[in-house]
Design a protein around this motif. Structure first.
Motif, PDB file in Angstrom:
ATOM      1  N   ARG A  85       0.865  -1.182   0.000  1.00 40.38           N
ATOM      2  CA  ARG A  85       0.000   0.000   0.000  1.00 40.38           C
ATOM      3  C   ARG A  85       0.904   1.235   0.000  1.00 40.38           C
ATOM      4  NH1 ARG A  85      -3.208   3.688   3.834  1.00 40.38           N
ATOM      5  NH2 ARG A  85      -3.900   5.183   2.251  1.00 40.38           N
ATOM      6  N   TYR A  86       0.707   2.086  -0.967  1.00 39.30           N
ATOM      7  CA  TYR A  86       1.450   3.341  -1.046  1.00 39.30           C
ATOM      8  C   TYR A  86       0.481   4.428  -1.510  1.00 39.30           C
ATOM      9  CZ  TYR A  86       4.690   6.898  -2.811  1.00 39.30           C
ATOM     10  OH  TYR A  86       5.341   8.078  -3.072  1.00 39.30           O
ATOM     11  N   ASP A  87       0.144   5.332  -0.618  1.00 40.10           N
ATOM     12  CA  ASP A  87      -0.856   6.371  -0.894  1.00 40.10           C
ATOM     13  C   ASP A  87      -2.153   5.720  -1.364  1.00 40.10           C
ATOM     14  OD1 ASP A  87       0.725   8.422  -0.042  1.00 40.10           O
ATOM     15  OD2 ASP A  87       1.424   9.003  -2.020  1.00 40.10           O
ATOM     16  N   GLU A  88      -2.613   6.104  -2.549  1.00 41.56           N
ATOM     17  CA  GLU A  88      -3.879   5.564  -3.044  1.00 41.56           C
ATOM     18  C   GLU A  88      -3.694   4.313  -3.896  1.00 41.56           C
ATOM     19  OE1 GLU A  88      -6.736   6.763  -1.893  1.00 41.56           O
ATOM     20  OE2 GLU A  88      -5.409   8.065  -0.727  1.00 41.56           O
ATOM     21  N   ARG A  89      -2.459   3.833  -3.995  1.00 40.50           N
ATOM     22  CA  ARG A  89      -2.189   2.631  -4.772  1.00 40.50           C
ATOM     23  C   ARG A  89      -2.021   1.430  -3.860  1.00 40.50           C
ATOM     24  NH1 ARG A  89       2.970   4.112  -8.040  1.00 40.50           N
ATOM     25  NH2 ARG A  89       3.067   5.956  -6.721  1.00 40.50           N
ATOM     26  N   GLN A  90      -2.536   0.308  -4.273  1.00 43.86           N
ATOM     27  CA  GLN A  90      -2.285  -0.928  -3.559  1.00 43.86           C
ATOM     28  C   GLN A  90      -2.441  -2.099  -4.514  1.00 43.86           C
ATOM     29  OE1 GLN A  90      -5.150   0.870  -2.214  1.00 43.86           O
ATOM     30  NE2 GLN A  90      -6.807  -0.368  -3.020  1.00 43.86           N
ATOM     31  N   GLY A  91      -1.833  -3.215  -4.153  1.00 44.39           N
ATOM     32  CA  GLY A  91      -1.916  -4.403  -4.992  1.00 44.39           C
ATOM     33  C   GLY A  91      -0.772  -5.338  -4.708  1.00 44.39           C
ATOM     34  N   GLY A  92      -0.729  -6.425  -5.451  1.00 42.74           N
ATOM     35  CA  GLY A  92       0.373  -7.361  -5.326  1.00 42.74           C
ATOM     36  C   GLY A  92       1.666  -6.697  -5.765  1.00 42.74           C
ATOM     37  N   LEU A  93       2.745  -7.025  -5.098  1.00 50.23           N
ATOM     38  CA  LEU A  93       4.032  -6.382  -5.393  1.00 50.23           C
ATOM     39  C   LEU A  93       4.458  -6.659  -6.831  1.00 50.23           C
ATOM     40  CD1 LEU A  93       6.444  -4.762  -4.225  1.00 50.23           C
ATOM     41  CD2 LEU A  93       7.512  -6.984  -3.724  1.00 50.23           C
ATOM     42  N   ARG A  94       4.847  -5.596  -7.514  1.00 49.82           N
ATOM     43  CA  ARG A  94       5.319  -5.663  -8.903  1.00 49.82           C
ATOM     44  C   ARG A  94       6.027  -4.344  -9.203  1.00 49.82           C
ATOM     45  NH1 ARG A  94       0.062  -4.249  -8.739  1.00 49.82           N
ATOM     46  NH2 ARG A  94      -0.577  -2.384  -9.907  1.00 49.82           N
ATOM     47  N   PRO A  95       6.707  -4.224 -10.303  1.00 46.55           N
ATOM     48  CA  PRO A  95       7.275  -2.926 -10.676  1.00 46.55           C
ATOM     49  C   PRO A  95       6.159  -1.897 -10.871  1.00 46.55           C
ATOM     50  CG  PRO A  95       8.315  -4.682 -11.928  1.00 46.55           C
ATOM     51  CD  PRO A  95       7.151  -5.306 -11.219  1.00 46.55           C
ATOM     52  N   GLY A  96       6.420  -0.665 -10.430  1.00 45.81           N
ATOM     53  CA  GLY A  96       5.428   0.388 -10.605  1.00 45.81           C
ATOM     54  C   GLY A  96       4.902   0.984  -9.323  1.00 45.81           C
ATOM     55  N   PHE A  97       5.535   0.677  -8.184  1.00 47.65           N
ATOM     56  CA  PHE A  97       5.119   1.271  -6.919  1.00 47.65           C
ATOM     57  C   PHE A  97       6.149   2.283  -6.419  1.00 47.65           C
ATOM     58  CE2 PHE A  97       2.181  -2.324  -6.765  1.00 47.65           C
ATOM     59  CZ  PHE A  97       1.028  -1.697  -6.281  1.00 47.65           C
ATOM     60  N   GLY A  98       6.816   2.948  -7.364  1.00 45.05           N
ATOM     61  CA  GLY A  98       7.733   4.016  -7.003  1.00 45.05           C
ATOM     62  C   GLY A  98       6.980   5.324  -6.876  1.00 45.05           C
ATOM     63  N   ALA A  99       7.691   6.438  -7.020  1.00 39.61           N
ATOM     64  CA  ALA A  99       7.045   7.749  -6.928  1.00 39.61           C
ATOM     65  C   ALA A  99       5.944   7.873  -7.980  1.00 39.61           C
ATOM     66  CB  ALA A  99       8.078   8.856  -7.122  1.00 39.61           C
ATOM     67  N   ARG A 100       6.137   7.210  -9.122  1.00 36.98           N
ATOM     68  CA  ARG A 100       5.123   7.126 -10.179  1.00 36.98           C
ATOM     69  C   ARG A 100       4.908   5.656 -10.515  1.00 36.98           C
ATOM     70  NH1 ARG A 100       8.465  11.394 -11.307  1.00 36.98           N
ATOM     71  NH2 ARG A 100       7.473  13.430 -11.594  1.00 36.98           N
ATOM     72  N   ASN A 101       3.861   5.379 -11.285  1.00 37.09           N
ATOM     73  CA  ASN A 101       3.626   3.977 -11.641  1.00 37.09           C
ATOM     74  C   ASN A 101       4.561   3.496 -12.746  1.00 37.09           C
ATOM     75  OD1 ASN A 101       2.532   5.176 -13.926  1.00 37.09           O
ATOM     76  ND2 ASN A 101       0.408   4.691 -13.401  1.00 37.09           N
ATOM     77  N   THR A 102       5.491   4.350 -13.128  1.00 34.19           N
ATOM     78  CA  THR A 102       6.519   3.979 -14.111  1.00 34.19           C
ATOM     79  C   THR A 102       7.897   3.859 -13.464  1.00 34.19           C
ATOM     80  OG1 THR A 102       6.818   6.324 -14.664  1.00 34.19           O
ATOM     81  CG2 THR A 102       5.291   5.053 -16.038  1.00 34.19           C
ATOM     82  N   THR A 103       7.936   3.867 -12.133  1.00 36.30           N
ATOM     83  CA  THR A 103       9.215   3.788 -11.422  1.00 36.30           C
ATOM     84  C   THR A 103       9.152   2.782 -10.280  1.00 36.30           C
ATOM     85  OG1 THR A 103       8.645   5.597  -9.899  1.00 36.30           O
ATOM     86  CG2 THR A 103       9.773   6.197 -11.954  1.00 36.30           C
TER      87      THR A 103
END
Length: 333
Positions: A85-103
């Motif tokens: 869980r990071y701010d308003e994003r959550q889900g199974g761990l994968r690339p895309g949970f950085g500062a943006r969904n492209t990082t």
């Protein structure tokens, strides 16, 4: 004999119930815990995508190490046993949970290691904001208010924007992101089914805390000189808040610039971070992870932002991986 079987049965049942507890790790800090490691190859970049995660899985030199991140169809793997869980994003761990969904940030490497090591389901909670210091923004309650001269300087700056601002307004900013961190964690734990849909109600346990921060505090020597004490206080305060007196904690030091870093302020932050881990009061429960060897030059990276590790995905992954390995060692003690 029958009673012995019953005792064994209930003992096994209790063990299984305990093992099913959700293991929660908090990852906190500023923009480099958020993460700027580029996922996709940008053909227009000065290095043609070198240092991006996509490049790493294709490059023969690194493909074997990062192969586990993609499935047989060439898609990024989404883990079912590790959620984030990071701010308003959550889900199974994968690339895309950085500062943006492209990082990515350290969460990908960290979650991979702890997820592989821990039998129970895992939830990572990221609470991080860019451009924040521990001297002011993350300042823990035990540190009290910053020096009077600093408070007056902050008030002067605030009054240039808001003429009616008072010292009370300045005080409200001190520790604001420390409180936001606690609030974010509490809100997540209160609604676990939302952030970990497979949660079965069998309970959770906050088992680890990862810290990667330091750029802003390295801006002046007053902050550097106070850093060790402020970080030690933060550790003691969160342990008290979460009722975990020996909570395992891993510090990813601020190794910007790699082994060529010569700026005394930057080296001072690194020294302070290592010093916290060596304190006798924290013996066996805290580890500091050296990160300078993970720095990659701009010529091998997607950007020239040294303060963001040049946006190099390998760097961010290795930082998280090393923090994860250190955490697993602490969990075994």
């Amino acid at each position: 004999m029958k009673s012995n079987y019953i005792i064994v049965f209930f003992s096994l049942l209790l063990a299984l119930t305990t093992q099913a507890k959700l293991k929660v790790f908090i990852l906190a800090g500023q923009s480099n815990m958020q993460g700027a490691g580029q996922v996709n190859i940008n053909p227009k970049s000065h290095t043609k995508g070198k240092g991006s995660l996509e490049y790493l899985v294709k490059d023969p030199k690194t493909a074997a190490k990062f192969a586990h991140l993609k499935d047989k169809k060439g898609q990024w793997v989404t883990r079912k046993d590790v959620w984030i869980r990071y701010d308003e994003r959550q889900g199974g761990l994968r690339p895309g949970f950085g500062a943006r969904n492209t990082t990515i940030g350290p969460e990908l490497g960290f979650g991979t290691i702890v997820g592989n090591a821990v039998e129970e389901p895992v939830l990572l909670i990221k609470t991080c904001w860019g451009g924040k210091s521990i001297m002011v923004d993350f300042r823990p309650p035990s540190s009290g208010m910053p020096p009077k001269a600093m408070m007056e300087k902050m008030l002067g700056g605030m009054q240039r924007r808001e003429p009616k601002a008072t010292i009370k307004d300045v005080e409200a900013k001190v520790g604001f992101y420390y409180r936001e961190m606690l609030s974010g964690v509490a809100q997540t734990l209160k609604d676990l089914k939302k952030y970990y849909p497979a949660y079965d109600g069998k309970g959770y346990e906050v088992v680890g805390f990862g810290w990667h921060q330091g750029w802003n505090d390295g801006g002046n020597m007053d902050n550097v000189n106070a850093y060790e004490e402020n970080l030690a206080n933060l550790i003691k305060d969160i342990r008290k808040e979460w009722k975990t007196p020996n909570l395992p904690i891993v510090i990813g030091v601020s190794g910007f610039g790699g082994r060529n870093q010569k700026v005394d302020r930057r080296l001072g932050i690194i020294a302070a971070q290592h010093a916290v881990a060596k304190r006798r009061e924290f013996k066996g429960t805290i580890a500091s992870v050296e990160t300078r060897d993970f720095f990659r030059p701009a010529e091998e990276s997607p950007s020239r932002q040294g303060y963001h590790w040049n946006s190099n995905a390998e760097t961010y992954y290795l930082i998280g991986e090393s923090m994860g390995k250190a955490m697993v060692k602490l969990l075994k003690k």
